[in-house]
Enzyme design. Structure first.
Site, PDB file in Angstrom:
ATOM      1  CG  ASN A 230      32.840 -27.014 -28.530  1.00 52.63           C
ATOM      2  OD1 ASN A 230      33.865 -27.459 -29.048  1.00 52.63           O
ATOM      3  ND2 ASN A 230      32.808 -25.845 -27.900  1.00 52.63           N
TER       4      ASN A 230
ATOM      5  CE  LYS B 211      33.704 -26.388 -24.441  1.00 56.24           C
ATOM      6  NZ  LYS B 211      33.450 -25.631 -23.228  1.00 56.24           N
TER       7      LYS B 211
ATOM      8  CG  HIS C 125      33.408 -21.478 -27.442  1.00 58.64           C
ATOM      9  ND1 HIS C 125      34.019 -21.323 -26.233  1.00 58.64           N
ATOM     10  CD2 HIS C 125      32.421 -22.390 -27.270  1.00 58.64           C
ATOM     11  CE1 HIS C 125      33.431 -22.124 -25.352  1.00 58.64           C
ATOM     12  NE2 HIS C 125      32.453 -22.784 -25.954  1.00 58.64           N
TER      13      HIS C 125
ATOM     14  CD  GLU D 286      35.970 -23.010 -23.698  1.00 53.26           C
ATOM     15  OE1 GLU D 286      36.285 -23.760 -24.648  1.00 53.26           O
ATOM     16  OE2 GLU D 286      35.144 -23.353 -22.818  1.00 53.26           O
TER      17      GLU D 286
ATOM     18  CD  GLU E 159      28.271 -22.118 -25.879  1.00 49.49           C
ATOM     19  OE1 GLU E 159      27.928 -23.302 -25.825  1.00 49.49           O
ATOM     20  OE2 GLU E 159      29.451 -21.745 -26.036  1.00 49.49           O
TER      21      GLU E 159
ATOM     22  N   GLY F  93      30.898 -25.252 -18.523  1.00 46.78           N
ATOM     23  CA  GLY F  93      31.814 -26.155 -17.839  1.00 46.78           C
ATOM     24  C   GLY F  93      31.794 -26.019 -16.326  1.00 46.78           C
TER      25      GLY F  93
ATOM     26  CB  SER G  74      26.329 -26.864 -17.370  1.00 45.41           C
ATOM     27  OG  SER G  74      27.608 -26.382 -17.026  1.00 45.41           O
TER      28      SER G  74
HETATM   29  P1  PGA Z   1      29.674 -27.258 -21.437  1.00 43.09           P
HETATM   30  O1  PGA Z   1      30.280 -26.417 -22.658  1.00 43.09           O
HETATM   31  O2  PGA Z   1      28.488 -28.018 -21.944  1.00 43.09           O
HETATM   32  O3  PGA Z   1      30.796 -28.170 -21.002  1.00 43.09           O
HETATM   33  O4  PGA Z   1      29.294 -26.269 -20.377  1.00 43.09           O
HETATM   34  C1  PGA Z   1      29.447 -25.769 -23.564  1.00 43.09           C
HETATM   35  C2  PGA Z   1      30.271 -24.998 -24.573  1.00 43.09           C
HETATM   36  O5  PGA Z   1      31.228 -24.329 -24.181  1.00 43.09           O
HETATM   37  O6  PGA Z   1      29.989 -25.016 -25.799  1.00 43.09           O
END
Ligand code: PGA
Length: 257
Positions: free
Chosen positions: A9, A11, A97, A99, A169, A175, A215
């Site tokens: 992803n 983003k 997601h 976010e 997640e 992140g 992560s």
């Molecule tokens: P990340 O993001 O691997 O940077 O933690 C995962 C995601 O939000 O899909």
């Protein structure tokens, strides 16, 4: 058996040239090192869907949108419909997601509509669920995940469900560099599969891919992907560099069964 998937992803990262380079590197790796056990997915920013689809020649490399509208067409400024996502060459779409939920205020009922629109349009949705740190600290994480799953999935049929990919997640691990331990992740994945088993059937639950996100990096992927109910990863930060993404593909092919 569920599909095993390594999904990146991106983003809101990478411009046209960087995106093209990353897809080309992934594509040529897969051409030289054919994978048998996994499918690879990349989710670029919307304006790169066409380019990404055109560059991803390998049959094991698919493109996903990061979001889409619940509506078919019309006066929805800034939105992209399911048929536009398909038109751009994508086969999957990330829905819900954290976010999108947290920053853009997308709520359960809207996400349910998006999930149905995706399935009705022949897209494979990657449906994200996850708890906050506070919810975990208060011991509310299982209830929260159950509520999100119920809200999104309860109206699907047993025939439709295996076309939905679930991504667990935990928000506190996205992140942040902090990862759920393999045991914590496995515990929640088993819970999700049990939930699907009780609402549909054990056989159907077995067909659903449940990805872990938060992560994931080459250094921790082996332990996470080795868990019995983890069918792959939805990867943010480590997916936007060819070196780490390809390393994750390698580990996935080796470990995921
Ligand atoms: P990340 O993001 O691997 O940077 O933690 C995962 C995601 O939000 O899909």
């Amino acid at each position: 058996m569920s599909r095993k998937i390594i999904a990146g992803n991106w983003k809101m990262n990478l411009h046209l040239k960087e995106g093209a380079d990353l897809i080309s590197a992934t594509n040529s790796y897969l051409n030289q090192n054919p994978v048998e056990h996994i499918d690879v997915v990349v989710a670029p920013p919307a304006y790169q869907l066409v380019q990404s689809s055109q560059l991803s020649g390998n049959v094991k490399l698919s493109v996903s949108a990061q979001n889409m509208a619940a509506q078919d067409n019309g006066a929805f400024t800034g939105e992209l419909s399911a048929s536009m996502v398909k038109d751009a060459g994508a086969e999957l779409v990330i829905i819900g997601h954290s976010e999108r939920r947290e920053i853009f205020g997308e709520q359960d009922d809207l996400l349910k509509q998006k999930l149905h629109k995706a399935i009705d349009s022949g897209l494979y949705p990657i449906f994200c669920v996850g708890e906050s740190l506070e919810q975990r600290k208060n011991g509310e994480h299982f209830k929260h995940i159950e509520n999100q799953l119920k809200a999104g999935l309860s109206d699907f049929s047993s025939e439709q469900l295996p076309n939905i990919i679930v991504a667990y997640e935990p928000i506190w691990a996205i992140g942040t560099g902090e990862t759920a331990s393999p045991e914590q992740a496995q515990e929640m994945h088993a819970f999700i599969r049990k939930f699907l088993g009780s609402h549909f059937s054990a056989a159907v639950a077995d067909e659903v891919s449940i990805l872990y996100g938060g992560s994931v990096k080459p250094g921790n992927a082996k332990d996470l992907f080795g868990q019995p109910d983890i069918d792959g990863g939805l990867i943010g930060g480590a997916s936007i560099k060819a070196e780490s993404f390809i390393e994750l593909i390698k580990i996935g092919e080796e470990v995921l069964r």
